[in-house]
Structures are given as structure tokens and as C-alpha cells.
Scaffold this motif. Sequence first.
Motif, PDB file in Angstrom:
ATOM      1  N   UNK A 155      -0.094  60.158  34.430  1.00 27.42           N
ATOM      2  CA  UNK A 155      -1.522  60.192  35.149  1.00 27.42           C
ATOM      3  C   UNK A 155      -2.046  59.132  35.853  1.00 27.42           C
ATOM      4  N   UNK A 156      -2.350  59.262  36.965  1.00 31.19           N
ATOM      5  CA  UNK A 156      -3.197  58.183  37.562  1.00 31.19           C
ATOM      6  C   UNK A 156      -4.608  58.590  37.309  1.00 31.19           C
ATOM      7  N   UNK A 157      -5.394  57.876  36.803  1.00 33.28           N
ATOM      8  CA  UNK A 157      -6.979  58.314  36.566  1.00 33.28           C
ATOM      9  C   UNK A 157      -8.077  57.362  36.984  1.00 33.28           C
ATOM     10  N   UNK A 181      -8.071  63.005  37.527  1.00 35.13           N
ATOM     11  CA  UNK A 181      -7.077  62.425  36.959  1.00 35.13           C
ATOM     12  C   UNK A 181      -5.670  63.534  37.280  1.00 35.13           C
ATOM     13  N   UNK A 182      -4.863  62.663  38.282  1.00 33.45           N
ATOM     14  CA  UNK A 182      -3.752  63.335  38.920  1.00 33.45           C
ATOM     15  C   UNK A 182      -2.486  63.150  38.212  1.00 33.45           C
ATOM     16  N   UNK A 183      -1.840  64.244  37.957  1.00 29.36           N
ATOM     17  CA  UNK A 183      -0.453  64.132  36.956  1.00 29.36           C
ATOM     18  C   UNK A 183       0.662  64.159  38.004  1.00 29.36           C
ATOM     19  N   UNK A 184       1.837  63.750  37.320  1.00 35.55           N
ATOM     20  CA  UNK A 184       2.988  63.929  37.923  1.00 35.55           C
ATOM     21  C   UNK A 184       4.072  63.693  36.984  1.00 35.55           C
ATOM     22  N   UNK A 185       5.362  63.928  37.209  1.00 32.53           N
ATOM     23  CA  UNK A 185       6.459  64.102  36.132  1.00 32.53           C
ATOM     24  C   UNK A 185       7.534  62.801  36.351  1.00 32.53           C
ATOM     25  N   UNK A 186       7.444  62.183  35.601  1.00 30.26           N
ATOM     26  CA  UNK A 186       8.278  60.914  35.516  1.00 30.26           C
ATOM     27  C   UNK A 186       9.311  60.940  34.224  1.00 30.26           C
ATOM     28  N   UNK A 187      10.413  60.177  34.139  1.00 30.99           N
ATOM     29  CA  UNK A 187      11.348  60.201  33.383  1.00 30.99           C
ATOM     30  C   UNK A 187      12.028  61.505  32.833  1.00 30.99           C
ATOM     31  N   UNK A 188      11.886  62.328  33.887  1.00 32.52           N
ATOM     32  CA  UNK A 188      12.594  63.697  33.911  1.00 32.52           C
ATOM     33  C   UNK A 188      13.761  63.865  34.866  1.00 32.52           C
ATOM     34  N   UNK A 189      14.953  64.319  34.436  1.00 34.55           N
ATOM     35  CA  UNK A 189      16.087  64.227  35.572  1.00 34.55           C
ATOM     36  C   UNK A 189      15.501  65.659  36.431  1.00 34.55           C
ATOM     37  N   UNK A 190      15.353  65.497  37.685  1.00 30.93           N
ATOM     38  CA  UNK A 190      15.445  66.661  38.779  1.00 30.93           C
ATOM     39  C   UNK A 190      16.660  67.559  38.615  1.00 30.93           C
ATOM     40  N   UNK A 191      16.420  68.748  38.564  1.00 31.59           N
ATOM     41  CA  UNK A 191      17.641  69.717  38.824  1.00 31.59           C
ATOM     42  C   UNK A 191      18.028  69.681  40.307  1.00 31.59           C
TER      43      UNK A 191
END
Length: 419
Positions: A70-72, A406-416
Amino acid sequence: MYFRNKLSITILFIGLLGAQSVFNAYGLGMSISTHHTASAGAGSIGLVPSFYPGVSLDNPATWPGLNFSYVSGSYGNRSIGIGKNGNRNYGNGFDKIQFVIPIKNRFAIGLSLKPVNDHNAYFKTDSTRMNFQGRDIIFNKEFRSGGGILAGSFGISLPMNDRMGFGLSFDRLFGSSRDEETLILDSVHYRLFNIKTYSGSTFSLNFAGKFYDERDIMVTGYARISMTGEPISGTQYQFDLFEDKNDNYSFDTDDYPATIGVDTIDVSNIYAPSSFSIGLNAGFKNDLNIFGEFQLWNDQATNGNYSSIYTDQIGSKTHLGGGVIKFGKMGARSWQDRITMRLGTFKESYVLKNSGRKINENGISVGIGFKFAATGNQLDIAYRTGSRFMTKDYKESIQEFTIGLSLGDIWFLRRRAKQ
């Protein structure tokens, strides 16, 4: 000082970064108890979960419970009214900017920038008329302070076992402030002011643990121990009295005299905060949560020669609060079911170091949060109202409106891989 002579105080309508309060003229001003909008909506000090089930963005020990990075940011608008006349002044500014990354549901790191204290004050004495060599002169005094201490914070969260988490945060304290005393003679301003710079550090140990977990209820506990790493030190610049001819609140070539003296003084150990906080939260299966919090805060600075508008400063504070939070569900089809509702009440008591007098503050707060988009974005809104007073002295009414995104995003997860 002549504040003790029962002169009435008039608050002027001036809005700076923060709303002006008479009580902020003590030392470095009032310490700020809450920073994130979600915590403000519940009247919380940020210890117990208020942003998301099991998560407070102000408590690093709870960050691994986040499903996204999150960036908040939180932005507040405040108004303070003084006494029976109802005069109000307004101010606004950022309460916190933060970036948090959970890692594999076990670890987390975060960065933030937030204000530590509220040093904004502005008031004046009543006008007095005197006869000097056959001429009537009207004069009064004004007092102004502004600025304060900011904290750049780094936090990390580590698991202790399957029921308890640990968080460590380090705050680098910095900033500057200005205290000013002005004598006004027949509308001509004569100013005397100090400018101070600050540097220091604090750190906090945060704990989150699960005490009881059954089908219908889960009880969790939280604790925080905050200590000073490096007491606040800095430099104080004392400017001689000058006539501010162009009334621009600073010394320049248009003022009198053409040059003024400035004393440079090194100051040390003027602010060394420490605190102990505990909280309990009971969560029910319908996402209803009931919480309570308690905090003891103390300034252990040993330098009693710190100069401010009042010849006193805040030495300790206690906080007692509680409330109810109904969390919304991220995956709910109906938008109404994605709304988080918050309600809280709190009581704070400040004790002055030299006089031992108390400043009491009581308030209630309400807030809502709305989840949107697939990555857990959240919009939070909070409103707080209350009163702050000193026995047989000034009384202030407080209203505060805060909004956070608060804006969420996906980090440290391997993209399909694409099919």
C-alpha cells in the motif's frame, strides 16, 4: 509572565499548517496521538486493528496481515474555537504519508513521514491605552509559534511464532520552529523572535498476539514500547528586537534598524519522549470488533532551559480510549457490504512539568472506509469532535475532518506466464 494577570485572550482567524491552539504554546506543543485516517475514525492511537481485519497501518507488528502493498496518505482539516465567544481558526495539512510492503504473509517493511507534535499557536492580549507626554498611545502584545518536529520512519515486521508478531520501527526526528513576541504601538509592530532547528531519534517495539480463538470470537492483544535513541538537540537563533515597517513578519532591509544582532545557541536534550501502550481487541464472526487502548507517555528531557512562549512545557500524557469497528468485506458483491464503520471515544490528560497543571481533552470520533478495485484500494473518512481545557482557565472546542486514500498493488509475487 503577564498571562497570569487574568487578561482575556483573543484568538485570531489565521490558518497555517495546523489550527492554532493556546495550549500549543507550552514547550514544543501537544504531541499528536493519531496519524492514519482509519485510526482517527475510531479514536485510536493506531495500536489495534482499524484499517483492515487484524491490521493497523500505524502498528508494524500487524503489517503481515495485509494482502497487498500500500501507498497511503492522510490529509486533515482542523478548526479550534476558544472560549465562550466561539471565535474559530482553521488549518490543514498532511497527517501521514506511508508505503508498506508485506512479504509472504510473514514479514513486512514500511516507510513513512509524519508530524510528531503540534506547535502552532497565535493569540494576543487586550489593547491598553496610556498617556505619554500628553499623547494617548494604544498598545498590546501578540504571540505566535509555528513549525515543529517531523519523523521519517522505517519499520519492519517479523514473526515470533504462529500466534505472535513483532515489529520494530525507527524514527529520525527533524524540523524547525519559530516563536515570536510582538509589541504593537499605535499599529506599528516591534518583533522579537527565535528560530530553532531540531535533530534526534526514537524507536519503538511493537507486539501483536492472539490470546483466544474460537469459532465465534477471537481476542487479540497489542503492545508498544517507545524510547528515545538520541534526545532532540539543535540550534536556537535569537534575533534582537526590530521594527517591522513593512509588516511582513521577517527582518529585511526595509526594517529598522538596518542590522540586528543574532545570538546562536546550541541546545541539547530538550525533548526525549518515551511511552508504553497496550490494547485489546475482540473480533466476532460477523466482522464486528470491540477494542480498548491505554497509553502512558512521558518526556524525559533534562534540559529545563528550553524557551517557548509559556515558561512551562508538557511533561507527561495519558490516553484512554475504546470503540467499535464493523469491517467491510473486500469480495462482497453489494457495495454496502464493502463499507467499514468506525466509532470511538477517548480521553487524554497532559501534565505540565513546572506547574503540575493539567490539560484535559475529551472527544468522540466516527469514520467510514470503502474498499474498491481488485487490489484492495481503500478510501477512509473520519470526523472527530471534542473539547480541551485547563481547570479554571482556557477552554477549546475541536473539530477535525480527515480523509485518507490507500492504493494497493501486488509485490513479491511471480506473475503468471501468458497462455
